[in-house]
Write a protein that holds these residues in place. Structure first.
Motif, short mmCIF file in Angstrom:
data_model
loop_
_atom_site.label_atom_id
_atom_site.label_comp_id
_atom_site.label_asym_id
_atom_site.label_seq_id
_atom_site.Cartn_x
_atom_site.Cartn_y
_atom_site.Cartn_z
N TRP A 1 0.86 -0.95 0.03
CA TRP A 1 0.00 0.04 0.08
C TRP A 1 0.90 1.33 0.00
O TRP A 1 0.45 2.08 -0.70
CB TRP A 1 -0.99 0.05 1.11
N ARG A 2 1.87 1.25 0.77
CA ARG A 2 2.84 2.40 0.69
C ARG A 2 3.33 2.63 -0.64
O ARG A 2 3.53 3.87 -1.06
CB ARG A 2 4.07 2.07 1.79
N GLU A 3 3.98 1.46 -1.37
CA GLU A 3 4.40 1.76 -2.66
C GLU A 3 3.16 2.19 -3.37
O GLU A 3 3.46 3.21 -4.16
CB GLU A 3 4.73 0.31 -3.17
N ASP B 1 0.80 3.91 -2.54
CA ASP B 1 0.51 5.56 -2.36
C ASP B 1 1.58 6.49 -2.78
O ASP B 1 1.26 7.53 -3.15
CB ASP B 1 0.49 5.49 -0.54
N ALA B 2 2.80 5.96 -2.89
CA ALA B 2 3.89 6.82 -3.32
C ALA B 2 3.73 7.30 -4.87
O ALA B 2 3.78 8.22 -5.33
CB ALA B 2 5.40 6.28 -3.04
N ALA B 3 3.30 6.10 -5.57
CA ALA B 3 3.01 6.42 -6.86
C ALA B 3 1.78 7.20 -7.20
O ALA B 3 1.80 7.97 -8.23
CB ALA B 3 2.60 4.99 -7.60
N ALA B 4 0.85 6.99 -6.47
CA ALA B 4 -0.51 7.69 -6.60
C ALA B 4 -0.11 9.37 -6.22
O ALA B 4 -0.61 10.21 -6.92
CB ALA B 4 -1.47 7.37 -5.55
N ARG B 5 0.67 9.55 -5.22
CA ARG B 5 1.18 10.98 -4.81
C ARG B 5 1.84 11.62 -5.97
O ARG B 5 1.66 12.52 -6.26
CB ARG B 5 1.99 11.00 -3.50
N GLU B 6 2.67 10.79 -6.63
CA GLU B 6 3.58 11.18 -7.61
C GLU B 6 2.58 11.64 -8.93
O GLU B 6 2.69 12.77 -9.46
CB GLU B 6 4.57 10.25 -8.09
N LEU B 7 1.69 10.68 -9.08
CA LEU B 7 0.89 11.21 -10.34
C LEU B 7 -0.01 12.35 -9.82
O LEU B 7 -0.32 13.30 -10.88
CB LEU B 7 -0.13 10.11 -10.53
N PRO C 1 -6.28 -8.32 -2.79
CA PRO C 1 -6.59 -9.27 -1.84
C PRO C 1 -5.19 -10.16 -1.63
O PRO C 1 -5.05 -10.67 -0.52
CB PRO C 1 -7.59 -10.02 -2.36
N GLU C 2 -4.29 -10.13 -2.59
CA GLU C 2 -3.19 -11.04 -2.53
C GLU C 2 -1.94 -10.04 -2.05
O GLU C 2 -0.66 -10.51 -2.02
CB GLU C 2 -2.66 -11.67 -3.64
N GLY C 3 -2.14 -8.88 -1.66
CA GLY C 3 -1.24 -7.99 -1.08
C GLY C 3 -0.53 -7.17 -2.09
O GLY C 3 0.39 -6.62 -2.04
N GLU C 4 -0.88 -7.24 -3.40
CA GLU C 4 -0.52 -6.57 -4.69
C GLU C 4 -0.84 -5.02 -4.62
O GLU C 4 -1.92 -4.76 -4.28
CB GLU C 4 -0.84 -7.18 -5.95
N PRO C 5 0.19 -4.02 -4.78
CA PRO C 5 0.04 -2.66 -4.80
C PRO C 5 -0.82 -2.35 -6.05
O PRO C 5 -0.61 -2.89 -7.31
CB PRO C 5 1.18 -2.06 -4.77
N TRP C 6 -1.96 -1.36 -6.03
CA TRP C 6 -2.52 -0.80 -7.07
C TRP C 6 -2.95 0.71 -6.82
O TRP C 6 -2.98 1.23 -5.68
CB TRP C 6 -4.21 -1.49 -7.07
N VAL C 7 -3.10 1.05 -8.16
CA VAL C 7 -3.37 2.76 -7.98
C VAL C 7 -4.66 2.89 -8.69
O VAL C 7 -4.74 2.39 -9.85
CB VAL C 7 -2.26 3.66 -8.61
#
Length: 152
Positions: free
Chosen positions: A32-34, A36-42, A63-69
């Motif tokens: 989620w932090r990864e 979140d960083a990408a979302a903030r950049e965008l 659900p499997e812990g994969e980061p999404w934006v």
């Protein structure tokens, strides 16, 4: 992040039954932090273009812990329109429409952009050595300038 209740879908929150399952074995925080960083950049880039009211990216963990934006469809279309405009500009400035490739020096040598884990590099067939892109501006601008100034 994710709903810790199992079971039914919650249409109000935009989730489905699969996403509402929570597993204690999965690390959701780091991905989620990864995201979140990408979302903030965008969001920052959109704000720099004056699109901050229209584009809002949001961090999510699957659900499997994969980061999404996530973005709303209109926001995705707005970003796509900006990218299409950039591609048209690159093509009109002598590229082949692919901003990552195809500038030529006065002597006809090819200038390309390569990216790896250490950064972005300009490769010139005349210079025969990679040139690290540093400073402000885009790699495309650096490649265009190198193509104009290369003496090989």
């Amino acid at each position: 992040m994710n709903d810790t209740r199992g079971g039914e879908s919650d249409p109000e929150r935009g989730g489905d039954a699969e996403e509402s399952l929570f597993s204690r074995e999965v690390d959701y925080v780091r991905p989620w932090r990864e995201a979140d960083a990408a979302a903030r950049e965008l969001n920052a880039a959109a704000g720099a273009l004056g699109m901050d009211e229209d584009v809002r990216a949001v961090a999510h963990t699957g659900p499997e812990g994969e980061p999404w934006v996530r973005m709303r469809p209109k926001a995705a279309r707005d970003v796509a329109a900006v990218l299409a405009t950039l591609a048209r500009v690159a093509k009109s400035e002598g590229g082949d429409g692919d901003m990552r490739d195809d500038w030529r020096t006065a002597s006809g040598e090819r200038v390309r952009i390569r990216q790896d884990r250490r950064g972005e590099y300009i490769e010139c067939t005349g210079c025969r050595r990679p040139i690290k892109v540093t400073g402000f501006g885009t790699a495309a601008a650096a490649a265009r300038q190198h193509a104009r100034e290369c003496r090989k």
